[in-house]
Design an enzyme around this catalytic site. Structure first.
Site, mmCIF file in Angstrom:
data_model
loop_
_atom_site.group_PDB
_atom_site.id
_atom_site.type_symbol
_atom_site.label_atom_id
_atom_site.label_comp_id
_atom_site.label_asym_id
_atom_site.label_seq_id
_atom_site.Cartn_x
_atom_site.Cartn_y
_atom_site.Cartn_z
ATOM 1 N N ASP A 43 0.862 -1.174 0.000
ATOM 2 C CA ASP A 43 0.000 0.000 0.000
ATOM 3 C C ASP A 43 0.902 1.228 0.000
ATOM 4 O O ASP A 43 1.910 1.261 0.702
ATOM 5 C CB ASP A 43 -0.875 -0.004 1.261
ATOM 6 N N ASP A 52 -3.143 4.684 -2.332
ATOM 7 C CA ASP A 52 -4.249 5.216 -1.536
ATOM 8 C C ASP A 52 -4.671 6.608 -2.019
ATOM 9 O O ASP A 52 -3.821 7.495 -2.160
ATOM 10 C CB ASP A 52 -3.767 5.305 -0.080
ATOM 11 N N GLU A 108 -6.193 3.892 -6.115
ATOM 12 C CA GLU A 108 -7.513 4.014 -5.483
ATOM 13 C C GLU A 108 -8.017 5.426 -5.744
ATOM 14 O O GLU A 108 -7.345 6.397 -5.395
ATOM 15 C CB GLU A 108 -7.416 3.760 -3.981
ATOM 16 N N HIS A 159 -11.128 -3.272 2.891
ATOM 17 C CA HIS A 159 -11.167 -2.989 4.325
ATOM 18 C C HIS A 159 -12.048 -1.787 4.663
ATOM 19 O O HIS A 159 -12.171 -1.437 5.832
ATOM 20 C CB HIS A 159 -9.738 -2.757 4.815
ATOM 21 N N ASP A 160 -12.634 -1.140 3.658
ATOM 22 C CA ASP A 160 -13.491 0.029 3.893
ATOM 23 C C ASP A 160 -14.975 -0.259 3.653
ATOM 24 O O ASP A 160 -15.810 0.619 3.869
ATOM 25 C CB ASP A 160 -13.098 1.183 2.956
HETATM 26 O O1 TEU Z 1 -9.859 5.348 1.633
HETATM 27 C C1 TEU Z 1 -10.280 6.332 0.751
HETATM 28 C C2 TEU Z 1 -11.571 6.909 0.958
HETATM 29 O O2 TEU Z 1 -12.030 7.701 0.174
HETATM 30 C C3 TEU Z 1 -12.279 6.675 2.213
HETATM 31 O O3 TEU Z 1 -13.180 7.717 2.315
HETATM 32 C C4 TEU Z 1 -13.024 5.437 2.218
HETATM 33 O O4 TEU Z 1 -13.702 5.272 1.027
HETATM 34 C C5 TEU Z 1 -13.973 5.529 3.354
HETATM 35 O O5 TEU Z 1 -13.297 5.031 4.427
HETATM 36 C C6 TEU Z 1 -15.223 4.771 3.126
HETATM 37 O O6 TEU Z 1 -16.074 5.076 4.150
HETATM 38 C C7 TEU Z 1 -8.493 5.151 1.785
HETATM 39 C C8 TEU Z 1 -8.238 3.920 2.611
HETATM 40 O O7 TEU Z 1 -8.678 2.790 1.915
HETATM 41 C C9 TEU Z 1 -8.885 4.091 3.949
HETATM 42 O O8 TEU Z 1 -8.784 2.944 4.738
HETATM 43 C C10 TEU Z 1 -8.200 5.251 4.623
HETATM 44 O O9 TEU Z 1 -8.852 5.522 5.829
HETATM 45 C C11 TEU Z 1 -8.210 6.500 3.763
HETATM 46 O O10 TEU Z 1 -7.866 6.258 2.407
HETATM 47 C C12 TEU Z 1 -7.197 7.478 4.283
HETATM 48 O O11 TEU Z 1 -5.895 6.987 4.067
#
Ligand code: TEU
Length: 597
Positions: free
Chosen positions: A111, A219, A285, A357-358
């Site tokens: 990542d 990210d 992403e 994971h989100d």
């Molecule tokens: O997430 C990107 C993002 O846009 C987040 O808003 C995510 O979609 C949100 O958590 C959904 O509710 C990335 C990572 O995948 C996330 O885990 C991180 O918290 C975030 O960036 C900040 O680095």
């Protein structure tokens, strides 16, 4: 009916990039496997479970952040890009994992979190130390709004709302200036306008490639370029209609795919990847990315990234914010996926995912984690994996893991959920009501430990897990599924093998059928090989009702071969004449319509 054209027509199967046939598996290390009993997953835990990945047949592991971090946002707040956090192990453990993966023919993608660092990163510590610090300009420092005192309500330089609630600006009392953080206040945004920042990041990336990693998942990489004017000003964003005075606004127009983003990614490619002969993978992403942007980001001729994660499909059941949900409509999913398949058909490449994971777990979100758990998990998996693009499997998805039945705030761990709860209760809402909306949307649903067996804590740890294991682990776990041909795990294994073995799955044209049908998701894939045309028809009954194909898609009854089915009664059956015309609840079939090429 829309047809997506065949890409790489001149190159044939062999000439297409390696990742067109690959499947990526995401490991979120805190919850994968704990080797030392401290309740937190770690690198040696992953190395100890490589057999599971070999058994599944995946080609690449994307490892969520293991760098040194205060863990304010579960490792997405990095304080040292060059070292491993002691919670996860050591650099030597990471080398061992990389070696173990390479020895088994798999790759490791790290990542890359460079939109922001932790506020404990030495770059930020130095930047904050004084207005004259040589690193002051490495981050976004701004004074209060004109005519206002630092700290006064509404004095923040812009009205932007943070992804994790509250304003995106934090006041530094010592200097009287604010710093920008799109995410938590412990995640200050790096200033990519400053070439020193960019070159420091590129050097760090080269270091990891030299160490043996095979690429990066980047990210929020389309947030790197902010729309800043010549005087250094950033603009306010629109405020939702009917908001109270002083309400926060949406700043996304100032940072989603901003003015210099393509320049930055091309520069990164040139500085980090150009000239390397290893087979690498880059995936950006990109929340808010459009199909049109994605074509530019992934056009191989532009040398930016190989593929992007888009968010359109995972927003289809959301109403304005991720916490406000509306019913899922399969027709909207078809319209969305259909546009992405078509848009990236001749230039660029899609990535395909339900989970990470989100996101809440797909079997709970759009499937049925009760009566039809196995059938709906395998139906949705078939639907996704038969599209054109590179599929990503998130840990536990291959087991049909479900959302956690959250009933109390002390079961939650994620900063996003906890901040939302705190904010809404402070605004006067009932805790139970807010908790109910968090339960189905929280990122913690994805973050409960992987369920390895029916033993204590699902076999994840011998200690006290950092977050509770889903109570269904005694039923739903890897050990119970490994030798069961009808399990979700066995079905994922078959889907992954299909992509490796069948050029039509990896590369064939995509044509969406029946865009207006509420329950049947159907499409064809077609590949013109030297041996002749090969055509698959995929039919997925995305509902708990029976569905008669004779009524809606009679051509499905003229198949030549059953390539794959998720109905136990039809497993291994290749003669389509022996299958009923009626699809059972959540039944999916992959049918060959042509003579075998
Ligand atoms: O997430 C990107 C993002 O846009 C987040 O808003 C995510 O979609 C949100 O958590 C959904 O509710 C990335 C990572 O995948 C996330 O885990 C991180 O918290 C975030 O960036 C900040 O680095």
């Amino acid at each position: 009916m829309t047809t997506a054209r065949q890409a790489h027509p001149a190159s044939g199967h062999e000439g297409a990039p390696w990742w067109t046939r690959a499947v990526v598996y995401q490991v979120w290390p805190r919850s994968f496997a704990d080797s030392d009993g401290d309740g937190v997953g770690d690198l040696r835990g992953i190395t100890g479970r490589l057999d599971h990945l070999v058994d599944l047949g995946v080609d690449v592991v994307w490892l969520s952040p293991v760098y040194r971090s205060p863990q304010d946002d579960a490792g997405y707040d990095i304080s040292d890009y060059t070292d491993v956090d002691p919670a996860f192990g050591t650099l030597a453990d990471l080398d061992e994992l990389i070696e173990g993966l390479h020895a088994r023919g798999m790759k490791l993608v790290m990542d890359l979190v460079v939109n922001h660092t932790s506020d404990e990163h030495p770059w930020f510590v130095e930047s904050r130390s004084s207005k004259d610090s040589p690193k002051r300009d490495w981050y976004w420092w701004r004074g209060p709004r004109e005519g206002m005192a630092p700290g006064a309500p509404g004095a923040e330089p812009t009205n932007w709302r943070s992804f994790f609630s509250g304003p995106t600006w934090e006041l530094d009392e010592a200097s009287g200036e604010y710093y920008l953080h799109l995410f938590s206040r412990k995640q200050p945004d790096l200033n990519w306008e400053n070439p020193q920042v960019r070159h420091a990041v590129y050097a760090m990336m080269r270091g990891w490639l030299d160490r043996g990693v095979d690429g990066f998942r980047m990210d929020v990489v389309n947030f790197l370029s902010k729309d800043v004017d010549l005087e250094g000003a950033l603009a306010d964003g629109p405020v939702p209609e009917g908001s109270a005075p002083g309400a926060l606004g949406d700043g996304s127009a100032s940072y989603v795919s901003g003015p210099r983003i393509h320049e930055f990614l091309a520069e990164m490619h040139e500085q980090v990847f150009a000239g390397r002969t290893a087979q690498l993978l880059t995936v950006g992403e990109m929340p808010g990315v459009t199909v049109e942007d994605a074509v530019l980001f992934t056009d191989p001729a532009r040398r930016e990234v190989d593929m992007v994660f888009q968010f359109e499909h995972v927003s289809l059941d959301q109403e304005g914010s991720k916490w406000a949900r509306r019913p899922f409509d399969l027709r909207e999913l078809k319209a969305s996926f259909g546009r992405w398949q078509e848009g990236l058909a001749s230039t660029g490449w899609n990535s395909l995912y339900w989970n990470n994971h989100d996101q809440p777990r797909i079997v709970s979100r759009w499937g049925d984690d009760g009566e039809h758990r196995v059938r709906s998990a395998t139906c949705l998996a078939t639907l996704l994996h038969l599209h054109r693009g590179t599929p990503y499997v998130y840990q536990g998805e291959e087991l049909g893991m479900a959302d956690f039945p959250f009933t109390s705030p002390d079961q939650l761990r994620d900063i996003e959920s906890l901040n939302h709860l705190r904010e809404q209760v402070a605004l006067g809402r009932e805790e139970a009501e807010v908790l109910a909306e968090i339960a189905g949307a929280s990122r913690d649903n994805a973050r409960t430990p992987v369920q390895w067996d029916a033993g204590p804590n699902g076999g994840f740890t011998t200690g006290e897990p950092w977050i509770a294991v889903n109570p269904d682990a005694d039923q739903v776990n890897a050990a119970a599924q490994r030798d069961d041909e009808h399990s979700v795990l066995a079905h994922y294994r078959r889907l992954i093998a299909l992509r490796h073995d069948e050029p039509v799955v990896a590369l064939g044209d995509f044509t969406m059928l029946l865009p207006d049908h509420e329950h049947l998701y159907a499409f064809t894939r077609r590949w013109d090989s030297a041996a002749g045309p090969d055509e698959l028809l995929v039919v997925c009954n995305v509902s708990g009702e029976q569905l008669d194909l004779a009524d809606v898609l009679p051509q499905a009854l003229e198949a030549r071969e059953v390539v794959l089915s998720n109905a136990p009664a039809h497993l291994g059956q290749t003669d389509p004449g022996l299958l009923p015309a009626v699809l059972g609840p959540w039944e999916a079939r992959v049918l060959r319509m042509s003579a075998r090429a």
